[in-house]
Design an enzyme around this catalytic site. Structure first.
Site, PDB file in Angstrom:
ATOM      1  N   LYS A 194       4.393  -0.339   6.069  1.00  0.00           N
ATOM      2  CA  LYS A 194       4.003  -1.249   4.985  1.00  0.00           C
ATOM      3  C   LYS A 194       4.516  -0.711   3.655  1.00  0.00           C
ATOM      4  O   LYS A 194       5.090  -1.440   2.854  1.00  0.00           O
ATOM      5  CB  LYS A 194       2.480  -1.430   4.953  1.00  0.00           C
ATOM      6  CG  LYS A 194       1.990  -2.392   6.013  1.00  0.00           C
ATOM      7  CD  LYS A 194       0.484  -2.384   6.197  1.00  0.00           C
ATOM      8  CE  LYS A 194       0.117  -3.278   7.379  1.00  0.00           C
ATOM      9  NZ  LYS A 194      -1.239  -3.100   7.869  1.00  0.00           N
ATOM     10  N   ASP A 201      -5.013  -9.613   3.263  1.00  0.00           N
ATOM     11  CA  ASP A 201      -5.210  -9.759   4.706  1.00  0.00           C
ATOM     12  C   ASP A 201      -5.897 -11.090   5.018  1.00  0.00           C
ATOM     13  O   ASP A 201      -5.900 -11.537   6.164  1.00  0.00           O
ATOM     14  CB  ASP A 201      -6.100  -8.608   5.232  1.00  0.00           C
ATOM     15  CG  ASP A 201      -5.352  -7.677   6.171  1.00  0.00           C
ATOM     16  OD1 ASP A 201      -4.251  -8.048   6.621  1.00  0.00           O
ATOM     17  OD2 ASP A 201      -5.864  -6.581   6.445  1.00  0.00           O
ATOM     18  N   GLN A 207      -6.723  -0.712   5.949  1.00  0.00           N
ATOM     19  CA  GLN A 207      -6.231  -0.693   7.323  1.00  0.00           C
ATOM     20  C   GLN A 207      -7.412  -0.637   8.300  1.00  0.00           C
ATOM     21  O   GLN A 207      -8.260   0.247   8.190  1.00  0.00           O
ATOM     22  CB  GLN A 207      -5.301   0.516   7.508  1.00  0.00           C
ATOM     23  CG  GLN A 207      -4.620   0.570   8.861  1.00  0.00           C
ATOM     24  CD  GLN A 207      -3.624  -0.570   9.079  1.00  0.00           C
ATOM     25  OE1 GLN A 207      -2.831  -0.884   8.211  1.00  0.00           O
ATOM     26  NE2 GLN A 207      -3.699  -1.195  10.240  1.00  0.00           N
TER      27      GLN A 207
END
Ligand code: NAD
Length: 295
Positions: A55, A122, A99
């Protein structure tokens, strides 16, 4: 030789990243703003480490700012909440991603819902889930967006298709179903308690498999010509000692029947980070009142 069109997620992700990079250059040049993504990793799960590294690399490659926060596994929930609040207030940060999974002593839902919904790239915050469900423009989970982009490579207008999504998780199954509804599909969500799953899947013009069961979907489940999107990722250890990735769909046999199919690896997987960068640019544009370019 497979009969189906292979939906190349690597090539498609590259195209999305290139559009993102052009948008970033425009935003920097015309507005003096650099879109920034903060990624928070708690603990040292090896798979999560790889994701976070990729990422960061891809964020920088797109010309964006990358902020990585690596915290020890024993970090307490209160300290993680303090960091999230700092990132919420930080004007250089337009997207925040924690995460998952977080260690068991931390309440995952509490963490997700502490993120400013306008920075929740997200798309897991309850406000963004609600906005998706009510057809409003919020931030949408990345893997589901990738699934829909790939399905549209096979057929640009999905309107009226009978779609079956296998899996009802909050991160894949439910949001992908909402996105397909937005594309005017007739959507069925199948799950572990669905009766006659094979017969349900057999009516689908479009199948999204997000089950977490290795090669569950077989050729005789698939309507000839259907579009098959495989979200599953399973790493198999081979007899010779190497490893191989497979999905939730028995690729070789299903590719003989389907009209189009995503491979594993190289299908949905590469789309996730590309769509994360895309969401960060959209969040940045909204934060600064910039008209978002076509991504
Ligand atoms: P999950 O375990 O949260 O959900 C799985 C869903 O499948 C559940 O809703 C369950 O009801 C359903 N299910 C389980 N067994 C079933 C069966 N036999 N028949 C019908 N339905 C069944 O999983 P998830 O987080 O949604 O992920 C699904 C898969 O996608 C996993 O393999 C995961 O590794 C993969 N994944 C890939 C990406 C990516 O970037 N490509 C992202 C997220 C998840």
């Amino acid at each position: 030789m497979s009969r189906a069109q292979i939906l190349d997620g690597k090539a498609c992700a590259k195209e999305v990243r290139s559009k993102v990079a052009s948008a970033v250059a425009m935003i920097k040049g015309q507005h003096g703003v650099t879109p920034g993504l903060a990624v928070v990793l708690v603990g040292a799960d090896p798979a999560s480490e790889v994701y976070v590294k990729n990422k960061g690399k891809q964020t920088l490659a797109a010309g964006m700012a990358s902020f990585e926060h690596r915290l020890p596994a024993e970090t307490v929930e209160a300290d993680l909440l303090v960091l999230i609040e700092q990132l919420n207030q930080d004007k250089a940060v337009h997207g925040i991603l924690v995460q998952l999974p977080v260690p068991a002593h931390i309440d995952e839902a509490k963490i997700i819902n502490a993120i400013d919904p306008a920075k929740d790239v997200d798309g897991f915050h309850v406000i963004n889930a609600g906005m998706l469900a009510t057809g409003q423009d919020g931030l949408v989970p990345c893997t589901p967006v990738g699934c829909v982009i790939l399905a549209k490579q096979a057929m640009s207008d999905l309107s009226g298709l009978e779609a079956v999504v296998i899996g009802r998780s909050n991160i894949v199954g439910k949001p992908v179903a909402q996105l397909l509804l937005r594309e005017n599909c007739t959507v069925t969500i199948a799950h572990s308690r669905t009766k006659n799953l094979k017969d349900v899947v057999a009516r689908a013009d479009l199948v999204v498999a997000a089950v977490g069961q290795q090669e569950l979907v077989r050729a005789d489940w698939i309507k000839p010509g259907a579009i098959v999107i495989d979200v599953g990722i399973h790493r198999l250890t081979l007899d010779g000692g190497g490893t191989k990735l497979v999905g939730d769909v028995a690729f070789d046999e299903v590719a003989e029947v389907a009209g189009a199919i995503t491979p594993v690896p190289g299908g949905v997987g590469p789309m996730t980070i590309a769509c994360l960068l895309r969401s960060t640019v959209l969040a940045c544009c909204r934060a600064h009142g910039i008209v978002a370019p076509d991504l």
